[in-house]
Design a protein around this motif. Structure first.
Motif, mmCIF file in Angstrom:
data_model
loop_
_atom_site.group_PDB
_atom_site.id
_atom_site.type_symbol
_atom_site.label_atom_id
_atom_site.label_comp_id
_atom_site.label_asym_id
_atom_site.label_seq_id
_atom_site.Cartn_x
_atom_site.Cartn_y
_atom_site.Cartn_z
ATOM 1 N N LEU A 115 36.233 -18.978 -20.368
ATOM 2 C CA LEU A 115 37.146 -17.870 -21.426
ATOM 3 C C LEU A 115 37.934 -18.532 -22.531
ATOM 4 O O LEU A 115 38.000 -18.091 -23.757
ATOM 5 N N GLU A 116 38.725 -19.607 -22.154
ATOM 6 C CA GLU A 116 39.427 -20.401 -23.028
ATOM 7 C C GLU A 116 38.539 -21.126 -24.086
ATOM 8 O O GLU A 116 39.048 -20.970 -25.348
ATOM 9 N N VAL A 117 37.745 -21.464 -23.877
ATOM 10 C CA VAL A 117 36.797 -22.227 -24.818
ATOM 11 C C VAL A 117 36.243 -21.213 -25.724
ATOM 12 O O VAL A 117 36.158 -21.408 -26.958
ATOM 13 N N LEU A 118 35.621 -20.021 -25.057
ATOM 14 C CA LEU A 118 35.134 -18.854 -26.101
ATOM 15 C C LEU A 118 36.134 -18.431 -26.959
ATOM 16 O O LEU A 118 35.815 -18.208 -28.125
ATOM 17 N N ILE A 119 37.235 -18.438 -26.428
ATOM 18 C CA ILE A 119 38.549 -17.991 -27.488
ATOM 19 C C ILE A 119 38.670 -18.566 -28.451
ATOM 20 O O ILE A 119 38.742 -18.480 -29.581
ATOM 21 N N SER A 166 33.936 -9.299 -27.811
ATOM 22 C CA SER A 166 34.956 -9.396 -29.163
ATOM 23 C C SER A 166 36.246 -10.049 -28.476
ATOM 24 O O SER A 166 36.365 -10.151 -27.293
ATOM 25 N N MET A 167 36.952 -10.415 -29.494
ATOM 26 C CA MET A 167 38.215 -11.304 -29.145
ATOM 27 C C MET A 167 39.142 -10.554 -28.069
ATOM 28 O O MET A 167 39.581 -11.019 -27.091
ATOM 29 N N PRO A 168 39.290 -9.197 -28.218
ATOM 30 C CA PRO A 168 40.178 -8.276 -27.661
ATOM 31 C C PRO A 168 39.643 -7.991 -25.928
ATOM 32 O O PRO A 168 40.313 -8.227 -25.230
ATOM 33 N N GLU A 169 38.219 -8.228 -25.957
ATOM 34 C CA GLU A 169 37.576 -8.173 -24.521
ATOM 35 C C GLU A 169 37.736 -9.520 -23.803
ATOM 36 O O GLU A 169 38.042 -9.512 -22.829
ATOM 37 N N LEU A 170 37.690 -10.492 -24.674
ATOM 38 C CA LEU A 170 37.763 -11.867 -24.115
ATOM 39 C C LEU A 170 39.282 -11.994 -23.529
ATOM 40 O O LEU A 170 39.576 -12.629 -22.552
ATOM 41 N N LEU A 172 40.589 -12.644 -19.794
ATOM 42 C CA LEU A 172 41.585 -13.803 -19.576
ATOM 43 C C LEU A 172 42.827 -13.393 -18.873
ATOM 44 O O LEU A 172 43.015 -14.024 -18.141
ATOM 45 N N TRP A 173 43.515 -12.331 -19.211
ATOM 46 C CA TRP A 173 44.515 -11.777 -18.588
ATOM 47 C C TRP A 173 44.233 -11.363 -17.067
ATOM 48 O O TRP A 173 45.001 -11.540 -16.433
ATOM 49 N N LYS A 174 43.126 -10.810 -16.977
ATOM 50 C CA LYS A 174 42.795 -10.324 -15.690
ATOM 51 C C LYS A 174 42.292 -11.327 -14.786
ATOM 52 O O LYS A 174 42.605 -11.541 -13.644
ATOM 53 N N ALA A 175 41.712 -12.417 -15.277
ATOM 54 C CA ALA A 175 41.332 -13.762 -14.596
ATOM 55 C C ALA A 175 42.736 -14.347 -14.287
ATOM 56 O O ALA A 175 42.902 -15.030 -13.104
ATOM 57 N N ARG A 176 43.469 -14.534 -15.101
ATOM 58 C CA ARG A 176 44.985 -15.306 -14.499
ATOM 59 C C ARG A 176 45.758 -14.477 -13.676
ATOM 60 O O ARG A 176 46.199 -15.050 -12.936
ATOM 61 N N ALA A 177 45.457 -13.118 -13.608
ATOM 62 C CA ALA A 177 46.382 -12.400 -12.829
ATOM 63 C C ALA A 177 45.743 -12.543 -11.416
ATOM 64 O O ALA A 177 46.415 -12.850 -10.447
ATOM 65 N N GLU A 178 44.302 -12.606 -11.574
ATOM 66 C CA GLU A 178 43.682 -12.837 -10.415
ATOM 67 C C GLU A 178 43.983 -14.181 -9.484
ATOM 68 O O GLU A 178 44.132 -14.370 -8.463
ATOM 69 N N LYS A 226 36.796 -20.935 -29.519
ATOM 70 C CA LYS A 226 35.515 -21.041 -30.298
ATOM 71 C C LYS A 226 35.654 -20.019 -31.497
ATOM 72 O O LYS A 226 35.509 -19.983 -32.781
ATOM 73 N N GLN A 227 35.984 -18.656 -31.146
ATOM 74 C CA GLN A 227 36.065 -17.555 -31.985
ATOM 75 C C GLN A 227 37.202 -17.927 -33.067
ATOM 76 O O GLN A 227 36.863 -17.460 -34.127
ATOM 77 N N ASP A 228 38.029 -18.261 -32.512
ATOM 78 C CA ASP A 228 39.395 -18.491 -33.256
ATOM 79 C C ASP A 228 39.039 -19.548 -34.590
ATOM 80 O O ASP A 228 39.292 -19.371 -35.755
ATOM 81 N N SER A 229 38.238 -20.549 -34.072
ATOM 82 C CA SER A 229 37.892 -21.772 -35.172
ATOM 83 C C SER A 229 36.771 -20.915 -36.343
ATOM 84 O O SER A 229 36.730 -21.468 -37.258
ATOM 85 N N SER A 230 36.343 -20.294 -35.475
ATOM 86 C CA SER A 230 34.895 -19.853 -36.461
ATOM 87 C C SER A 230 35.467 -18.754 -37.281
ATOM 88 O O SER A 230 35.054 -18.617 -38.738
ATOM 89 N N LYS A 231 36.645 -17.907 -37.188
ATOM 90 C CA LYS A 231 37.272 -17.370 -37.987
ATOM 91 C C LYS A 231 38.015 -18.023 -39.183
ATOM 92 O O LYS A 231 38.222 -17.408 -40.420
#
Length: 96
Positions: free
Chosen positions: A83-87, A21-25, A29-35, A89-94
């Motif tokens: 992740l940025e592409v998937l996010i 889901s969007m919150p999971e993505l 994204l947040w965790k990957a940026r921190a890493e 994509k979900q934004d555009s599909s909404k």
């Protein structure tokens, strides 16, 4: 398959599953940026120390002591792009 490509394959399966889901993505994204930020700091410290000791920038062959960090940094960057592409994509599909 080596460990890093195994991790990337796992990231791809987790990130591209329809259950993400969007919150999971966004959390991934947040965790990957921190890493990425943490790894970049470690790499930058190594490169600065190398420059102080040798008076030149790190070359590819000089990276051996930090090869795992460089590989992980590259993997995290790829995961962030995915992740940025998937996010987006979900934004555009909404909006359709």
């Amino acid at each position: 398959m080596d460990d890093s490509s195994g991790k990337l394959a796992l990231d791809l399966r987790l990130s591209s599953s329809n259950a993400s889901s969007m919150p999971e993505l966004l959390e991934q994204l947040w965790k990957a940026r921190a890493e990425k930020k943490k790894l970049r700091k470690t790499i930058r410290e190594f490169e600065d120390e190398f420059y102080q000791q040798n008076g030149r920038n790190v070359q590819k062959e000089d990276r051996a002591p930090m090869m795992d960090e460089y590989k992980e940094y590259k993997r995290i960057k790829a995961k962030l792009r995915l992740l940025e592409v998937l996010i987006s994509k979900q934004d555009s599909s909404k909006s359709i």
